[in-house]
Scaffold this active site. Structure first.
Site, PDB file in Angstrom:
ATOM      1  N   CYS A  94       1.975   6.601  -9.229  1.00 22.69           N
ATOM      2  CA  CYS A  94       2.292   5.189  -9.447  1.00 22.69           C
ATOM      3  C   CYS A  94       1.342   4.295  -8.663  1.00 22.69           C
ATOM      4  O   CYS A  94       1.007   4.583  -7.526  1.00 22.69           O
ATOM      5  CB  CYS A  94       3.724   4.885  -9.016  1.00 22.69           C
ATOM      6  SG  CYS A  94       4.952   5.446 -10.172  1.00 22.69           S
ATOM      7  N   HIS A  95       0.963   3.194  -9.300  1.00 21.94           N
ATOM      8  CA  HIS A  95       0.135   2.199  -8.630  1.00 21.94           C
ATOM      9  C   HIS A  95       1.021   1.286  -7.794  1.00 21.94           C
ATOM     10  O   HIS A  95       2.125   0.939  -8.240  1.00 21.94           O
ATOM     11  CB  HIS A  95      -0.601   1.338  -9.664  1.00 21.94           C
ATOM     12  CG  HIS A  95      -1.625   2.091 -10.445  1.00 21.94           C
ATOM     13  ND1 HIS A  95      -1.295   2.866 -11.533  1.00 21.94           N
ATOM     14  CD2 HIS A  95      -2.956   2.183 -10.303  1.00 21.94           C
ATOM     15  CE1 HIS A  95      -2.396   3.405 -12.029  1.00 21.94           C
ATOM     16  NE2 HIS A  95      -3.416   3.012 -11.298  1.00 21.94           N
ATOM     17  N   MET A 112       8.900   2.687 -13.636  1.00 27.29           N
ATOM     18  CA  MET A 112       9.207   3.601 -12.530  1.00 27.29           C
ATOM     19  C   MET A 112       9.864   2.864 -11.367  1.00 27.29           C
ATOM     20  O   MET A 112      10.740   3.408 -10.704  1.00 27.29           O
ATOM     21  CB  MET A 112       7.953   4.333 -12.062  1.00 27.29           C
ATOM     22  CG  MET A 112       7.404   5.312 -13.093  1.00 27.29           C
ATOM     23  SD  MET A 112       8.637   6.475 -13.739  1.00 27.29           S
ATOM     24  CE  MET A 112       9.134   7.318 -12.258  1.00 27.29           C
ATOM     25  N   GLU A 113       9.485   1.620 -11.150  1.00 35.49           N
ATOM     26  CA  GLU A 113      10.116   0.822 -10.097  1.00 35.49           C
ATOM     27  C   GLU A 113      11.582   0.574 -10.432  1.00 35.49           C
ATOM     28  O   GLU A 113      12.455   0.677  -9.561  1.00 35.49           O
ATOM     29  CB  GLU A 113       9.359  -0.500  -9.902  1.00 35.49           C
ATOM     30  CG  GLU A 113       8.027  -0.351  -9.205  1.00 35.49           C
ATOM     31  CD  GLU A 113       6.920   0.304 -10.031  1.00 35.49           C
ATOM     32  OE1 GLU A 113       5.903   0.696  -9.446  1.00 35.49           O
ATOM     33  OE2 GLU A 113       7.074   0.435 -11.272  1.00 35.49           O
ATOM     34  N   ASP A 154      26.779   7.327  -0.991  1.00 36.53           N
ATOM     35  CA  ASP A 154      26.815   7.492   0.465  1.00 36.53           C
ATOM     36  C   ASP A 154      27.843   6.563   1.111  1.00 36.53           C
ATOM     37  O   ASP A 154      28.564   6.970   2.016  1.00 36.53           O
ATOM     38  CB  ASP A 154      25.434   7.229   1.062  1.00 36.53           C
ATOM     39  CG  ASP A 154      25.425   7.392   2.571  1.00 36.53           C
ATOM     40  OD1 ASP A 154      25.832   8.476   3.058  1.00 36.53           O
ATOM     41  OD2 ASP A 154      25.020   6.441   3.273  1.00 36.53           O
TER      42      ASP A 154
END
Length: 160
Positions: free
Chosen positions: A76-77, A115-116, A130
């Protein structure tokens, strides 16, 4: 190996050269769904989660993850994001509740933000787990997917 975009002439991994691509407005929307029990849903609604509001912490973690995607996904950039926003929606289901986490990520850039968005929503789901696991460890993180992306050479994609 020359047919692969992320491999050089020597068959070694490379980051794709995007220098000649046009800057366009790009958006990506991703979603993750978490199943939770009636007991956990009631604890959240009544403010009985000892660690605090799980959606607030999940949102902060998701924003941080979007900004750090290039640090953990090798090809990824790094991208200058212009916006990252979350929506959290509880829906009753046959076995309790589902939390639908949706993120919208935006930038003006030479490469997409899918992807982000996927990283952001995944980390938000993990953080929610969590925050709530002391009450209910039976939560299931399921169906993390790209809902829509716009911009760039390939145009708009919408999940059916």
């Amino acid at each position: 190996m020359n047919n692969f975009t992320h491999w050089n002439e020597q068959g070694r991994p490379k980051m794709v050269d995007i220098s000649a691509k046009d800057v366009t407005q790009r958006t990506a929307i991703a979603r993750s769904i978490i199943t939770l029990s009636n007991q956990l849903y009631e604890a959240i609604q009544q403010g009985h989660i000892k660690k605090g509001d799980p959606t607030q912490v999940a949102q902060i973690a998701g924003i941080m993850a979007a900004k750090k995607t290039a640090d953990i996904i090798p090809m990824c950039h790094p991208i200058m994001l212009q916006g990252t926003d979350f929506q959290f929606t509880y829906q009753q289901s046959a076995s309790g509740y589902e939390l639908h986490i949706e993120v919208t990520v935006k930038c003006n850039g030479k490469t997409g933000v899918e992807m982000e968005a996927l990283t952001a929503v995944s980390v938000a789901a993990l953080t929610f787990y969590d925050m709530c696991k002391a009450v209910d460890k039976s939560m299931v993180i399921k169906e993390t997917y790209l809902v829509q992306k716009t911009g760039g050479k390939s145009g708009t994609y919408t999940h059916d």
